[in-house]
Motif scaffolding. Structure first.
Motif, PDB file in Angstrom:
ATOM      1  N   TRP A   2      91.263  93.516 107.096  1.00 43.38           N
ATOM      2  CA  TRP A   2      92.081  94.347 107.904  1.00 43.38           C
ATOM      3  C   TRP A   2      93.529  94.051 107.687  1.00 43.38           C
ATOM      4  O   TRP A   2      94.554  94.469 108.370  1.00 43.38           O
ATOM      5  CB  TRP A   2      91.911  94.615 109.352  1.00 43.38           C
ATOM      6  N   LYS A   3      93.855  92.829 106.963  1.00 45.88           N
ATOM      7  CA  LYS A   3      95.278  92.416 106.741  1.00 45.88           C
ATOM      8  C   LYS A   3      96.032  91.892 108.072  1.00 45.88           C
ATOM      9  O   LYS A   3      97.099  92.224 108.140  1.00 45.88           O
ATOM     10  CB  LYS A   3      96.068  93.329 106.118  1.00 45.88           C
ATOM     11  N   ASP A   4      95.087  91.593 109.016  1.00 48.34           N
ATOM     12  CA  ASP A   4      95.734  91.211 110.376  1.00 48.34           C
ATOM     13  C   ASP A   4      94.714  90.295 110.847  1.00 48.34           C
ATOM     14  O   ASP A   4      93.569  90.302 111.344  1.00 48.34           O
ATOM     15  CB  ASP A   4      95.816  92.500 111.202  1.00 48.34           C
ATOM     16  N   SER A   5      95.292  88.939 111.042  1.00 52.69           N
ATOM     17  CA  SER A   5      94.297  87.993 111.538  1.00 52.69           C
ATOM     18  C   SER A   5      93.974  88.013 113.103  1.00 52.69           C
ATOM     19  O   SER A   5      93.198  87.546 113.416  1.00 52.69           O
ATOM     20  CB  SER A   5      95.112  86.502 111.264  1.00 52.69           C
ATOM     21  N   GLU A   6      94.690  88.981 113.549  1.00 49.63           N
ATOM     22  CA  GLU A   6      94.347  89.154 115.013  1.00 49.63           C
ATOM     23  C   GLU A   6      93.045  90.103 115.439  1.00 49.63           C
ATOM     24  O   GLU A   6      92.483  90.158 116.150  1.00 49.63           O
ATOM     25  CB  GLU A   6      95.473  89.842 115.847  1.00 49.63           C
ATOM     26  N   LYS A   7      92.726  90.639 114.058  1.00 51.13           N
ATOM     27  CA  LYS A   7      91.524  91.438 114.070  1.00 51.13           C
ATOM     28  C   LYS A   7      90.297  90.764 113.793  1.00 51.13           C
ATOM     29  O   LYS A   7      89.266  91.440 113.336  1.00 51.13           O
ATOM     30  CB  LYS A   7      91.773  92.608 113.329  1.00 51.13           C
ATOM     31  N   MET A   8      90.260  89.337 113.688  1.00 47.14           N
ATOM     32  CA  MET A   8      89.256  88.632 113.211  1.00 47.14           C
ATOM     33  C   MET A   8      87.989  88.820 113.728  1.00 47.14           C
ATOM     34  O   MET A   8      86.870  88.975 113.369  1.00 47.14           O
ATOM     35  CB  MET A   8      89.447  87.025 113.286  1.00 47.14           C
ATOM     36  N   ARG A   9      87.978  88.977 115.037  1.00 42.91           N
ATOM     37  CA  ARG A   9      86.691  89.315 115.864  1.00 42.91           C
ATOM     38  C   ARG A   9      85.970  90.628 115.433  1.00 42.91           C
ATOM     39  O   ARG A   9      84.775  90.843 115.496  1.00 42.91           O
ATOM     40  CB  ARG A   9      87.058  89.155 117.441  1.00 42.91           C
ATOM     41  N   GLU A  10      87.041  91.506 115.437  1.00 45.79           N
ATOM     42  CA  GLU A  10      86.860  92.875 115.140  1.00 45.79           C
ATOM     43  C   GLU A  10      85.918  92.938 113.753  1.00 45.79           C
ATOM     44  O   GLU A  10      84.929  93.670 113.500  1.00 45.79           O
ATOM     45  CB  GLU A  10      87.771  93.855 115.133  1.00 45.79           C
ATOM     46  N   ALA A  11      86.622  92.245 113.002  1.00 46.18           N
ATOM     47  CA  ALA A  11      85.976  92.247 111.429  1.00 46.18           C
ATOM     48  C   ALA A  11      84.352  91.389 111.421  1.00 46.18           C
ATOM     49  O   ALA A  11      83.506  91.920 110.906  1.00 46.18           O
ATOM     50  CB  ALA A  11      87.001  91.550 110.588  1.00 46.18           C
ATOM     51  N   ALA A  12      84.361  90.310 112.142  1.00 47.24           N
ATOM     52  CA  ALA A  12      83.251  89.644 112.125  1.00 47.24           C
ATOM     53  C   ALA A  12      82.172  90.485 112.997  1.00 47.24           C
ATOM     54  O   ALA A  12      80.928  90.568 112.434  1.00 47.24           O
ATOM     55  CB  ALA A  12      83.371  88.313 113.007  1.00 47.24           C
ATOM     56  N   GLU A  13      82.522  91.216 114.056  1.00 42.72           N
ATOM     57  CA  GLU A  13      81.503  92.151 114.466  1.00 42.72           C
ATOM     58  C   GLU A  13      81.006  93.285 113.838  1.00 42.72           C
ATOM     59  O   GLU A  13      79.704  93.791 113.743  1.00 42.72           O
ATOM     60  CB  GLU A  13      81.877  92.345 115.844  1.00 42.72           C
ATOM     61  N   ALA A  14      82.051  93.852 113.172  1.00 35.93           N
ATOM     62  CA  ALA A  14      81.686  95.090 112.066  1.00 35.93           C
ATOM     63  C   ALA A  14      80.906  94.466 110.920  1.00 35.93           C
ATOM     64  O   ALA A  14      79.981  95.308 110.609  1.00 35.93           O
ATOM     65  CB  ALA A  14      83.219  95.517 111.458  1.00 35.93           C
ATOM     66  N   LEU A  15      80.996  93.380 110.461  1.00 38.05           N
ATOM     67  CA  LEU A  15      80.115  92.812 109.355  1.00 38.05           C
ATOM     68  C   LEU A  15      79.078  92.051 110.040  1.00 38.05           C
ATOM     69  O   LEU A  15      78.265  91.559 108.980  1.00 38.05           O
ATOM     70  CB  LEU A  15      81.114  91.945 108.505  1.00 38.05           C
ATOM     71  N   LYS A  16      78.841  92.182 111.201  1.00 38.84           N
ATOM     72  CA  LYS A  16      77.537  91.449 111.621  1.00 38.84           C
ATOM     73  C   LYS A  16      77.609  89.940 111.445  1.00 38.84           C
ATOM     74  O   LYS A  16      76.724  89.261 110.784  1.00 38.84           O
ATOM     75  CB  LYS A  16      76.318  92.014 111.177  1.00 38.84           C
ATOM     76  N   LEU A  17      78.796  89.301 111.407  1.00 36.71           N
ATOM     77  CA  LEU A  17      78.768  87.901 111.205  1.00 36.71           C
ATOM     78  C   LEU A  17      78.939  86.737 112.489  1.00 36.71           C
ATOM     79  O   LEU A  17      79.193  85.943 112.389  1.00 36.71           O
ATOM     80  CB  LEU A  17      80.205  87.656 110.419  1.00 36.71           C
ATOM     81  N   THR A  18      78.799  87.583 113.750  1.00 42.31           N
ATOM     82  CA  THR A  18      78.925  86.802 114.755  1.00 42.31           C
ATOM     83  C   THR A  18      77.503  85.911 114.804  1.00 42.31           C
ATOM     84  O   THR A  18      76.618  86.174 114.304  1.00 42.31           O
ATOM     85  CB  THR A  18      79.187  87.529 116.099  1.00 42.31           C
ATOM     86  N   ALA A  19      77.716  84.791 115.380  1.00 42.17           N
ATOM     87  CA  ALA A  19      76.399  84.015 115.816  1.00 42.17           C
ATOM     88  C   ALA A  19      75.137  84.797 116.454  1.00 42.17           C
ATOM     89  O   ALA A  19      74.095  84.556 115.851  1.00 42.17           O
ATOM     90  CB  ALA A  19      76.794  82.751 116.667  1.00 42.17           C
ATOM     91  N   GLN A  20      75.659  85.561 117.311  1.00 41.64           N
ATOM     92  CA  GLN A  20      74.450  86.331 117.879  1.00 41.64           C
ATOM     93  C   GLN A  20      73.670  87.334 117.106  1.00 41.64           C
ATOM     94  O   GLN A  20      72.499  87.497 116.892  1.00 41.64           O
ATOM     95  CB  GLN A  20      74.954  87.189 119.029  1.00 41.64           C
ATOM     96  N   ASN A  21      74.645  88.064 116.118  1.00 35.73           N
ATOM     97  CA  ASN A  21      74.129  88.751 114.965  1.00 35.73           C
ATOM     98  C   ASN A  21      73.256  88.096 114.015  1.00 35.73           C
ATOM     99  O   ASN A  21      72.187  88.606 113.814  1.00 35.73           O
ATOM    100  CB  ASN A  21      75.350  89.731 114.133  1.00 35.73           C
ATOM    101  N   LEU A  22      73.671  87.018 113.795  1.00 34.54           N
ATOM    102  CA  LEU A  22      72.939  86.277 112.738  1.00 34.54           C
ATOM    103  C   LEU A  22      71.882  85.646 113.280  1.00 34.54           C
ATOM    104  O   LEU A  22      70.865  85.602 112.704  1.00 34.54           O
ATOM    105  CB  LEU A  22      73.730  84.789 112.228  1.00 34.54           C
TER     106      LEU A  22
END
Length: 86
Positions: A2-22
């Protein structure tokens, strides 16, 4: 992404890269809880926690032959791949 480091959590959740998702997907076996405030705030505690988890998992895995471990790991990731997860 998203070209914005502030959106890191949003990107991780959208890509299912959170620890809970994995964990839910079966890509990881366990989540090691972080100390309050994050691992960087209490390095000794997180080192001890990770060590305990590794010791427990290695103790379990040493019961199996390397051939079985490799077969099981291969099947696990082939299954994840067939699901379009990885």
């Amino acid at each position: 992404l998203w070209k914005d480091s502030e959106k890191m959590r949003e990107a991780a959740e959208a890509l299912k890269l959170t620890a809970q998702n994995l964990l839910e997907l079966g890509a990881i076996d366990e989540i090691v809880p972080e100390p309050i405030g994050g691992a960087q705030r209490n390095k000794n505690e997180i080192i001890k926690s990770v060590g305990n988890v590794l010791e427990r998992h290695l103790s379990y895995l040493e019961k199996f032959s390397s051939k079985k471990l490799i077969k099981d790991r291969r099947e696990k990731f082939l299954h994840l791949g067939s699901q379009g997860i990885i």
